[in-house]
Design a protein around this motif. Structure first.
Motif, PDB file in Angstrom:
ATOM      1  N   UNK A  20       1.071  -1.307   0.072  1.00 40.72           N
ATOM      2  CA  UNK A  20       0.022  -0.064   0.199  1.00 40.72           C
ATOM      3  C   UNK A  20       1.045   1.540  -0.102  1.00 40.72           C
ATOM      4  N   UNK A  21       0.165   2.197   0.002  1.00 35.50           N
ATOM      5  CA  UNK A  21       0.643   3.735   0.069  1.00 35.50           C
ATOM      6  C   UNK A  21       1.374   4.277   1.240  1.00 35.50           C
ATOM      7  N   UNK A  22       2.317   4.761   1.062  1.00 35.71           N
ATOM      8  CA  UNK A  22       3.363   4.496   2.537  1.00 35.71           C
ATOM      9  C   UNK A  22       3.719   6.447   2.822  1.00 35.71           C
ATOM     10  N   UNK A  23       2.181   7.094   2.582  1.00 34.15           N
ATOM     11  CA  UNK A  23       1.809   8.061   3.400  1.00 34.15           C
ATOM     12  C   UNK A  23       2.358   8.490   4.489  1.00 34.15           C
ATOM     13  N   UNK A  24       0.706   8.124   5.645  1.00 35.69           N
ATOM     14  CA  UNK A  24       0.594   8.078   6.328  1.00 35.69           C
ATOM     15  C   UNK A  24       0.067   6.735   6.862  1.00 35.69           C
ATOM     16  N   UNK A  25       0.332   6.171   7.458  1.00 31.93           N
ATOM     17  CA  UNK A  25      -0.156   4.407   7.379  1.00 31.93           C
ATOM     18  C   UNK A  25      -0.923   4.569   9.367  1.00 31.93           C
ATOM     19  N   UNK A  26      -2.521   4.192   9.508  1.00 34.68           N
ATOM     20  CA  UNK A  26      -2.659   4.116   9.998  1.00 34.68           C
ATOM     21  C   UNK A  26      -1.607   3.075  11.354  1.00 34.68           C
ATOM     22  N   UNK A  27      -2.489   3.696  12.974  1.00 34.68           N
ATOM     23  CA  UNK A  27      -1.365   2.756  13.364  1.00 34.68           C
ATOM     24  C   UNK A  27      -2.369   1.763  13.870  1.00 34.68           C
ATOM     25  N   UNK A  28      -1.845   0.933  14.635  1.00 30.71           N
ATOM     26  CA  UNK A  28      -2.017  -0.412  14.807  1.00 30.71           C
ATOM     27  C   UNK A  28      -2.799  -0.922  16.183  1.00 30.71           C
ATOM     28  N   UNK A  29      -4.031  -1.204  16.087  1.00 27.59           N
ATOM     29  CA  UNK A  29      -4.364  -1.323  17.921  1.00 27.59           C
ATOM     30  C   UNK A  29      -4.315  -1.375  18.759  1.00 27.59           C
ATOM     31  N   UNK A  30      -3.705  -0.908  20.078  1.00 20.21           N
ATOM     32  CA  UNK A  30      -3.400  -1.945  20.897  1.00 20.21           C
ATOM     33  C   UNK A  30      -3.195  -2.986  21.810  1.00 20.21           C
ATOM     34  N   UNK A  31      -5.323  -3.508  21.800  1.00 21.31           N
ATOM     35  CA  UNK A  31      -5.284  -4.961  21.466  1.00 21.31           C
ATOM     36  C   UNK A  31      -6.273  -5.090  20.307  1.00 21.31           C
ATOM     37  N   UNK A  32      -6.830  -6.536  20.242  1.00 20.64           N
ATOM     38  CA  UNK A  32      -7.566  -7.072  19.886  1.00 20.64           C
ATOM     39  C   UNK A  32      -8.559  -8.208  20.530  1.00 20.64           C
ATOM     40  N   UNK A  33      -9.411  -7.966  19.994  1.00 18.73           N
ATOM     41  CA  UNK A  33     -10.309  -9.487  20.234  1.00 18.73           C
ATOM     42  C   UNK A  33      -9.964 -10.683  18.832  1.00 18.73           C
ATOM     43  N   UNK A  34     -10.571 -11.610  19.135  1.00 16.71           N
ATOM     44  CA  UNK A  34     -10.301 -13.054  18.403  1.00 16.71           C
ATOM     45  C   UNK A  34     -12.618 -13.123  18.080  1.00 16.71           C
ATOM     46  N   UNK A  35     -13.010 -11.969  18.094  1.00 12.10           N
ATOM     47  CA  UNK A  35     -13.837 -12.429  17.956  1.00 12.10           C
ATOM     48  C   UNK A  35     -14.779 -13.425  16.655  1.00 12.10           C
ATOM     49  N   UNK A  36     -13.972 -13.519  16.285  1.00 10.34           N
ATOM     50  CA  UNK A  36     -14.250 -14.645  14.497  1.00 10.34           C
ATOM     51  C   UNK A  36     -13.419 -15.882  14.982  1.00 10.34           C
ATOM     52  N   UNK A  37     -12.540 -16.312  16.208  1.00  7.02           N
ATOM     53  CA  UNK A  37     -12.220 -16.931  16.198  1.00  7.02           C
ATOM     54  C   UNK A  37     -10.817 -18.003  14.804  1.00  7.02           C
ATOM     55  N   UNK A  38     -10.083 -18.294  14.703  1.00  2.71           N
ATOM     56  CA  UNK A  38      -9.395 -18.717  13.808  1.00  2.71           C
ATOM     57  C   UNK A  38      -9.531 -19.465  12.786  1.00  2.71           C
ATOM     58  N   UNK A  39      -8.148 -19.597  11.121  1.00  3.56           N
ATOM     59  CA  UNK A  39      -8.912 -20.644  10.419  1.00  3.56           C
ATOM     60  C   UNK A  39      -7.669 -20.658  10.168  1.00  3.56           C
ATOM     61  N   UNK A  40      -7.374 -22.098   9.531  1.00  8.77           N
ATOM     62  CA  UNK A  40      -5.831 -22.394   8.631  1.00  8.77           C
ATOM     63  C   UNK A  40      -5.721 -23.139   7.063  1.00  8.77           C
ATOM     64  N   UNK A  41      -5.155 -22.525   7.015  1.00  9.41           N
ATOM     65  CA  UNK A  41      -4.665 -23.018   5.102  1.00  9.41           C
ATOM     66  C   UNK A  41      -4.731 -24.082   4.749  1.00  9.41           C
ATOM     67  N   UNK A  42      -5.050 -24.786   4.557  1.00 12.10           N
ATOM     68  CA  UNK A  42      -4.560 -26.436   4.114  1.00 12.10           C
ATOM     69  C   UNK A  42      -4.340 -25.962   2.637  1.00 12.10           C
ATOM     70  N   UNK A  43      -2.679 -26.971   2.235  1.00  9.97           N
ATOM     71  CA  UNK A  43      -2.153 -26.348   0.632  1.00  9.97           C
ATOM     72  C   UNK A  43      -1.145 -27.441   0.345  1.00  9.97           C
ATOM     73  N   UNK A  44      -1.397 -27.334  -0.827  1.00  9.96           N
ATOM     74  CA  UNK A  44      -0.585 -28.455  -1.558  1.00  9.96           C
ATOM     75  C   UNK A  44       0.305 -27.496  -2.540  1.00  9.96           C
ATOM     76  N   UNK A  45       1.346 -28.586  -2.778  1.00 11.62           N
ATOM     77  CA  UNK A  45       2.229 -27.644  -3.896  1.00 11.62           C
ATOM     78  C   UNK A  45       2.628 -29.081  -5.342  1.00 11.62           C
ATOM     79  N   UNK A  46       1.940 -29.079  -6.080  1.00 12.10           N
ATOM     80  CA  UNK A  46       2.517 -29.332  -7.234  1.00 12.10           C
ATOM     81  C   UNK A  46       3.375 -29.353  -7.522  1.00 12.10           C
TER      82      UNK A  46
END
Length: 174
Positions: A20-46
């Motif tokens: 993304x553009x390098x102008x004035x980046x948004x600051x990261x929040x100090x905390x976050x909540x895992x309201x959405x749970x987690x996911x996993x990537x299942x991946x394969x390489x041919x």
């Protein structure tokens, strides 16, 4: 084929640089909540075509892995034997997975214990981490999964891009 899981993937802000553009980046929040749970990537390489496949999943149980393997199997003619290199994670050795492999002309090839570096797919998770997660703040898992799929499509079209190769070289695999 080489197979592995990547994650857990949480919907959270990740520090780092992005595309993304390098102008004035948004600051990261100090905390976050895992309201959405987690996911996993299942991946394969041919390895033959140097093509990456991936699917995000809520779990990495034997049912999810088997579902992904069935999709992979449909990409190749039934007479072509598939060899899938994977680690010793217990769902990979589940009876239903092993039985399905035997019935569908698939041989599961397990790496040595604690030797994930022997699996060629490992070096593809570094570029994914850099190009999809670094500097990101996805609003939900759907948006994150779309970004992962977009990266996989881009990677498959630009296999020899110097940015991808540079990130892959940072991860040592056999």
């Amino acid at each position: 084929m080489c197979f592995d899981e990547f994650g857990p993937l949480a919907v959270q802000p990740f520090p780092g640089q992005g595309w993304f553009k390098k102008a004035h980046p948004d600051r990261l929040p100090a905390t976050y909540h895992r309201n959405h749970g987690v996911r996993h990537l299942l991946a394969a390489l041919d390895l033959k075509d140097d093509k990456l496949y991936g699917h995000t999943s809520k779990h990495k149980k034997h049912q999810d892995i088997l579902r992904f393997f069935k999709v992979l199997r449909r990409r190749y003619h039934r007479t072509e034997r598939l060899y899938i290199v994977l680690d010793n994670f217990s769902p990979h050795k589940h009876g239903k997975v092993v039985l399905w492999a035997a019935d569908n002309n698939v041989e599961l090839v397990f790496t040595a214990t604690n030797a994930s570096w022997m699996n060629r797919i490992e070096c593809h998770f570094g570029p994914l981490r850099k190009f999809v997660l670094a500097g990101s703040d996805y609003k939900d898992h759907k948006e994150l999964a779309q970004a992962i799929q977009a990266h996989i499509r881009w990677r498959n079209r630009h296999k020899r891009d110097e940015r991808i190769l540079r990130e892959q070289k940072k991860i040592k695999v056999a």
